[in-house]
Design an enzyme around this catalytic site. Sequence first.
Site, PDB file in Angstrom:
ATOM      1  N   ILE A  32      43.571  53.303  37.967  1.00  0.00           N
ATOM      2  CA  ILE A  32      43.638  54.084  39.182  1.00  0.00           C
ATOM      3  C   ILE A  32      44.951  55.031  37.601  1.00  0.00           C
ATOM      4  CG2 ILE A  32      45.345  54.913  40.577  1.00  0.00           C
ATOM      5  CD1 ILE A  32      44.389  52.403  41.773  1.00  0.00           C
ATOM      6  N   TYR A 170      51.179  39.395  46.863  1.00  0.00           N
ATOM      7  CA  TYR A 170      50.550  41.057  46.634  1.00  0.00           C
ATOM      8  C   TYR A 170      50.633  41.529  47.882  1.00  0.00           C
ATOM      9  CZ  TYR A 170      47.480  44.598  45.173  1.00  0.00           C
ATOM     10  OH  TYR A 170      47.185  45.987  45.318  1.00  0.00           O
TER      11      TYR A 170
HETATM   12  P1  NAP Z   1      43.865  47.907  36.190  1.00  0.00           P
HETATM   13  O1  NAP Z   1      42.478  48.737  36.912  1.00  0.00           O
HETATM   14  O2  NAP Z   1      44.489  45.872  36.183  1.00  0.00           O
HETATM   15  O3  NAP Z   1      45.039  48.470  35.752  1.00  0.00           O
HETATM   16  C1  NAP Z   1      46.018  47.916  35.911  1.00  0.00           C
HETATM   17  C2  NAP Z   1      47.646  49.136  34.855  1.00  0.00           C
HETATM   18  O4  NAP Z   1      48.718  48.350  34.393  1.00  0.00           O
HETATM   19  C3  NAP Z   1      46.650  48.530  33.905  1.00  0.00           C
HETATM   20  O5  NAP Z   1      46.901  49.882  32.543  1.00  0.00           O
HETATM   21  C4  NAP Z   1      47.529  47.455  32.291  1.00  0.00           C
HETATM   22  O6  NAP Z   1      47.649  47.721  31.152  1.00  0.00           O
HETATM   23  C5  NAP Z   1      48.952  47.667  32.768  1.00  0.00           C
HETATM   24  N1  NAP Z   1      49.613  46.782  33.029  1.00  0.00           N
HETATM   25  C6  NAP Z   1      50.056  45.224  33.777  1.00  0.00           C
HETATM   26  N2  NAP Z   1      50.210  44.651  33.788  1.00  0.00           N
HETATM   27  C7  NAP Z   1      51.494  45.332  33.440  1.00  0.00           C
HETATM   28  C8  NAP Z   1      52.642  44.731  32.726  1.00  0.00           C
HETATM   29  N3  NAP Z   1      53.399  43.114  32.816  1.00  0.00           N
HETATM   30  N4  NAP Z   1      53.313  45.509  31.864  1.00  0.00           N
HETATM   31  C9  NAP Z   1      52.895  47.177  31.490  1.00  0.00           C
HETATM   32  N5  NAP Z   1      52.180  47.561  32.449  1.00  0.00           N
HETATM   33  C10 NAP Z   1      50.487  46.024  32.742  1.00  0.00           C
HETATM   34  O7  NAP Z   1      45.149  48.227  38.305  1.00  0.00           O
HETATM   35  P2  NAP Z   1      44.340  49.344  39.211  1.00  0.00           P
HETATM   36  O8  NAP Z   1      43.085  48.749  39.690  1.00  0.00           O
HETATM   37  O9  NAP Z   1      44.298  50.503  38.079  1.00  0.00           O
HETATM   38  O10 NAP Z   1      45.659  49.627  39.999  1.00  0.00           O
HETATM   39  C11 NAP Z   1      46.845  50.062  39.553  1.00  0.00           C
HETATM   40  C12 NAP Z   1      47.761  49.936  41.610  1.00  0.00           C
HETATM   41  O11 NAP Z   1      47.155  50.719  42.078  1.00  0.00           O
HETATM   42  C13 NAP Z   1      48.179  48.921  41.059  1.00  0.00           C
HETATM   43  O12 NAP Z   1      49.731  49.197  41.371  1.00  0.00           O
HETATM   44  C14 NAP Z   1      47.847  48.432  42.234  1.00  0.00           C
HETATM   45  O13 NAP Z   1      48.524  47.446  42.821  1.00  0.00           O
HETATM   46  C15 NAP Z   1      47.109  49.244  43.346  1.00  0.00           C
HETATM   47  N6  NAP Z   1      46.741  49.086  43.954  1.00  0.00           N
HETATM   48  C16 NAP Z   1      44.683  49.249  43.469  1.00  0.00           C
HETATM   49  C17 NAP Z   1      44.142  48.881  43.985  1.00  0.00           C
HETATM   50  C18 NAP Z   1      42.572  48.611  43.801  1.00  0.00           C
HETATM   51  O14 NAP Z   1      41.571  48.101  44.188  1.00  0.00           O
HETATM   52  N7  NAP Z   1      42.048  48.573  42.429  1.00  0.00           N
HETATM   53  C19 NAP Z   1      43.898  49.352  45.740  1.00  0.00           C
HETATM   54  C20 NAP Z   1      45.257  49.342  46.068  1.00  0.00           C
HETATM   55  C21 NAP Z   1      46.181  49.905  45.405  1.00  0.00           C
HETATM   56  P3  NAP Z   1      47.781  46.215  30.150  1.00  0.00           P
HETATM   57  O15 NAP Z   1      46.885  45.249  30.831  1.00  0.00           O
HETATM   58  O16 NAP Z   1      47.270  47.107  28.564  1.00  0.00           O
HETATM   59  O17 NAP Z   1      49.079  45.995  29.873  1.00  0.00           O
END
Ligand code: NAP
Length: 273
Positions: A32, A170
Amino acid sequence: MKELNKSDPGILFMSKPLNGHHALITGGSRGIGASISNALAALGASITIISRDIDKLKLQARHLEKKFKSSVFYTSADITDGNQIKDSFAKSVASNGPINILINNAGIGKSMPFHKMNLEFWNETISLNLTSTFLCTQQVYETMRKDGYGRIVNISSTVGLRGYPYITAYSASKHALMGLTKSLALECVRKGITVNAICPGYTETDLVTNAIDNIVQTSGKDVNEVKTEIENMSPMGRLIKPEEVAESTAWLCLPSSSSITGQAIVVAGGALM
Ligand code: NAP
């Protein structure tokens, strides 16, 4: 360029309404966050992306530079560490100027039955999903107050608005993020700063792929069966696309969205919260 003048033709007619803005997106390397960086770059903002994996950051930065001709800064940092946050935000300001758009996006969504959850698991989730938002926001808030302008968007979730089983940490972190969003929005409501939350449903990213793998391992179900079950949790019967979350986020970052604050915008295929 920060505020719309009365004589401006209206946002629909402006091709680069975020020219002169600097947007920092945590977790902007993939999922995202990467889509949000695309959407904001397309609107003309200078971009900073921060996450841990430098190779993924570099790939996304190259993409932004090539496709949108953006001024891009990227730096590797673990945003559960306050010192790494301070250092990376200072470098990004030195490179691209004051940050007037902050997207608190980096997060994890691990599941675990409550009776098996330990303090380490709990702290990992709270630290990244909640405390890092507090720390990152503090890095930009004083400048936004002095400038009388800012856009802060916290990427929450539908799990921040209602409960679901097996994800108590979460869900607790995202509910708390909603409290931070709504209270800070009121605190700076007359300062030209807006603070909003986007609440996506299940979105096509690594986070959901990992969640599906976890369910397959613990339930013994077939991967396609689990994917279909998750898709059917949305009235639309499909996963949300990261670009759909990004467009809504970008809309909240426009100068003309100045009267939208303290809101939770649900992007979840018709799910009623
Ligand atoms: P994702 O694909 O797992 O990406 C997570 C991002 O955060 C990556 O760029 C990761 O890069 C970075 N990250 C993780 N831990 C970190 C740390 N300790 N320090 C700095 N960067 C960090 O997740 P996503 O699905 O895009 O989710 C993004 C947001 O949307 C989150 O807050 C999630 O809770 C929310 N969300 C997601 C969904 C869903 O279904 N996907 C639904 C509702 C809400 P690195 O691992 O390289 O650090």
